[in-house]
Design an enzyme around this catalytic site. Sequence first.
Site, mmCIF file in Angstrom:
data_model
loop_
_atom_site.group_PDB
_atom_site.id
_atom_site.type_symbol
_atom_site.label_atom_id
_atom_site.label_comp_id
_atom_site.label_asym_id
_atom_site.label_seq_id
_atom_site.Cartn_x
_atom_site.Cartn_y
_atom_site.Cartn_z
ATOM 1 N N HIS A 120 10.261 -11.662 -1.016
ATOM 2 C CA HIS A 120 10.695 -11.521 0.369
ATOM 3 C C HIS A 120 12.114 -12.049 0.595
ATOM 4 C CE1 HIS A 120 6.772 -10.455 2.602
ATOM 5 N NE2 HIS A 120 6.729 -10.032 1.362
ATOM 6 N N SER A 122 11.933 -5.691 -1.212
ATOM 7 C CA SER A 122 11.459 -4.834 -2.290
ATOM 8 C C SER A 122 12.588 -3.991 -2.851
ATOM 9 C CB SER A 122 10.354 -3.914 -1.772
ATOM 10 O OG SER A 122 9.221 -4.656 -1.411
ATOM 11 N N LYS A 124 -0.581 2.299 4.364
ATOM 12 C CA LYS A 124 -0.451 2.942 3.059
ATOM 13 C C LYS A 124 -1.178 2.120 1.978
ATOM 14 C CE LYS A 124 2.960 5.252 0.157
ATOM 15 N NZ LYS A 124 4.354 5.587 -0.067
ATOM 16 N N ASP A 125 -1.037 0.799 2.075
ATOM 17 C CA ASP A 125 -1.745 -0.066 1.124
ATOM 18 C C ASP A 125 -3.257 0.052 1.291
ATOM 19 O OD1 ASP A 125 0.482 -0.959 -0.116
ATOM 20 O OD2 ASP A 125 0.557 -2.917 0.851
ATOM 21 N N GLU A 162 -10.728 -7.369 -25.785
ATOM 22 C CA GLU A 162 -10.806 -6.396 -24.694
ATOM 23 C C GLU A 162 -9.566 -5.507 -24.726
ATOM 24 O OE1 GLU A 162 -13.633 -6.823 -21.672
ATOM 25 O OE2 GLU A 162 -13.959 -6.457 -23.778
#
Lengths: 414, 257, 188
Positions: free
Chosen positions: A220, A224, A249-250, A293
């Site tokens: 922040h 972004s 959107k998220d 894994e």
Amino acid sequence: MSTSSNPATGAPKKNGIVEWIDYRLPIFTFMNHELREYPTPKNLNYWWNFGSLAGIVLVVMILSGIFLAMNYTAHVDHAFVSVERIMRDVNYGWLIRYIHMNGASMFFLVVYIHIFRGLYYGSYKPPRELLWWLGLVILILMMATAFLGYVLPWGQMSFWGATVITNLFSAIPLVGEPIVTWLWGGFSVDNPTLNRFFSLHYLLPFVIVGVVMLHLVALHTHGSNNPLGIDTKKNPKDSIPFHPYYTVKDMFGLGVFLVIYAAFVFFAPNFFGEPVNYVPANPLQTPSEIVPEWYLLPFYAILRSIPDKLAGVIAMFGAIFILFLLPWLDSSKVRSATFRPIYKQLFWIFLVDCIVLGWAGAQHPEGAPLLIGRLATAYYFLHFIVLLPLVSKFEKPRALPESISTPVLKTEKA
Amino acid sequence: MSINLRRALLPALGLLAALSVPAFAAEGEIKIPKQSWSFSGPLGTYDRAALQRGFQIYKEVCSACHAMSLVAYRNLTALGFSDAEVKAIAASVEVQDKEPNDQGEYVMRQGRAADHFKAPFANEQAARAANNGAYPPDLSLITKARVGGSDYLYALLTGYKPAPAGMTVPDGMYYNDSFLGHLIAMAPPLSDGAVTYADNTATTVPQLAKDVTTFLTWAAEPEMEERKRLGVKVVLFLLLMTGVIFAWKRKVWKDLH
Amino acid sequence: MSESAHASATHGQPGHGEGETRRDFLALAATAFAGAGAACALWPFIDSMNPAADTLALSTTDVDISPIAEGMRITVKWRGKPVFIDHRNKEQIDQARSVNLSELPDPAKDEDRAQKAEWLVMVGVCTHLGCIPNGQKQGEPRGDFGGWFCPCHGSHYDTSGRIRRGPAPRNLDVPPYKFTTDTTVSIG
């Protein structure tokens, strides 16, 4: 909701209690600033969903983990049975365990996509180097946490995975053996090891939460990155408030993700797992194949591709630590691969290389797979140490647009 | 040019892939044919009659050597047994009480529904001593603990064959098509008519294998039916929710574009 | 509504009344979905803290009462709690049955508390704050009413396990039990 805020400023409508608290502890101002008004580039594509998604998966992992811990017994005689009791007797225990088990895979999937998005769009470049570093710290903590957690069910793969991974430290000259004994709290992986692994597995996720906070502070500070990789602070029209545009959107991205996650949890819960881990740990018999894994396979391939023990361990850890140098290895001023024709090719080759490494990590280390693994390992380091510095020096990037809102000024010759 | 190249390469790659797969399979990989199970697929459920027959086989055949320590008698209600039937099944075994009596002795008592299946041997050493050094594994999780799951178990149970010419089978070992290395210490457990079913189901080896595999799959994944049922609801809900959020998202972003 | 329209305008986009209504509806529907989903998702976690199937299955305890002589009391464990089994003598039974119900803080007839007059079966946990009352062993204080006495805060219980004096609000609880044979009682 939009109706409960003052639309002119985007600030929440003040009521008495909120104001009273906010005057003394400005959490509402803070949240409003960081989650509502927070100016975000308006051209973020869906690859930018994976950051917030990773945060949500972290919460799901911690929540499901806390409830599993309520029924888990960290003792070599009881661990396996206590996990099966969760699966069979605890109300919805099977659901919580499968959420946690598959959540680990989902977490890595989301985070790997998040990282490769950063690689493609140059999100590690100035002024976001520390943001990148913090992300890498999170990745390393995640790997440690996942490894520790995998040991807890005390199946065959838990035990032998723990044995093999802790033995990596025996490669350290002089102090290697004492360090391994110290890690084990004994002369083999045993009850003290299981106990400390459980303790640390419970601790590390909260450390991750802390680093995530720092990651967000760093994010922040400069905002972004975006698909064009240009600075959006200059043109106010390039930014939109985070809410409602990116919250919705998220949320949509989260919905799609949950459908996929749920499909695994409910219909293929052991898809990512190893059957042999449903056999209780037996310190006297190694299973015919030891495979980590999937999310650790590329690193495992690097480890095995080098015939020397110490060199193999160094290469494996080096594969992660070289990422810390990335902002300086790649010195190109242009961030986004969209405007870097050669780097774009390199990116895709590198992605394929990582997938090949993952494949090689799952094979018997002999013959063709071993050779392919070695070539892929060599290319992995070649990419960072040789190709990136050269390309960033000699590549001729395409012209950058002035801003998101204005089209490209100097168009390329067709 | 590049398109032509691709056209030329693709069939070649396909051929290579087609050739390499059986080559690998022949080289020690064991082919496990897929069976059609009532519990396959996202809506699959266990066949209750098969479960009960499978339990009968476990009780009369497998339980002589194999423990199932994670399954309790009370769990058998899921097979369609009534509480009274479960009590009777549990009462048919004698178990040692976990708590000492007032004299400080551990006494044998009748089994209760809450008890876990009684193991045939006291510990691994005893099991090995009674089985030529081989350890009959606990069967509670067997279909989850083997690559190939239920299909593998079925293939193993029906995989006993005369050894191919030229292969010597040591004493106490048996040839099995589906076992890794083909030499298994377990004698063929099933034979035609090995048990007598209460219903009129045939007691051929494939049928017996199918029934006991169904039972052991249930033992490994007793939550499967509930899991799939809940899963259908959850996925449908999530799809609906995501659809609505998508419409909202489109509406919000429409102003911007 | 007009405020919202104004909001859109500040971002440089025209707002339309009809579109706004639709957007608000979708926002409401989506939030309702997400909220309902999250609420439902919480249930498995909450329910996982309830007693598990194996815990519930252990909730029956069979007790052989043949060795308990008249006047003796024994304690057995049921669901992790002590259960008092008291083989009462005639005097104790008479004492319990002759009490005027109106004198009791929590009126209950002894006949309703003991299926067989000579056998009293109770959860041995004080209804005040969960201590175990004294009186099971010979020589322990039995309180002023010949039953049990809780040492934590001084509650007195009579020979029927009813509260007579002290802070406890209720009589000692009677668990579900039945005599499966003449000498076996099954609790739970």
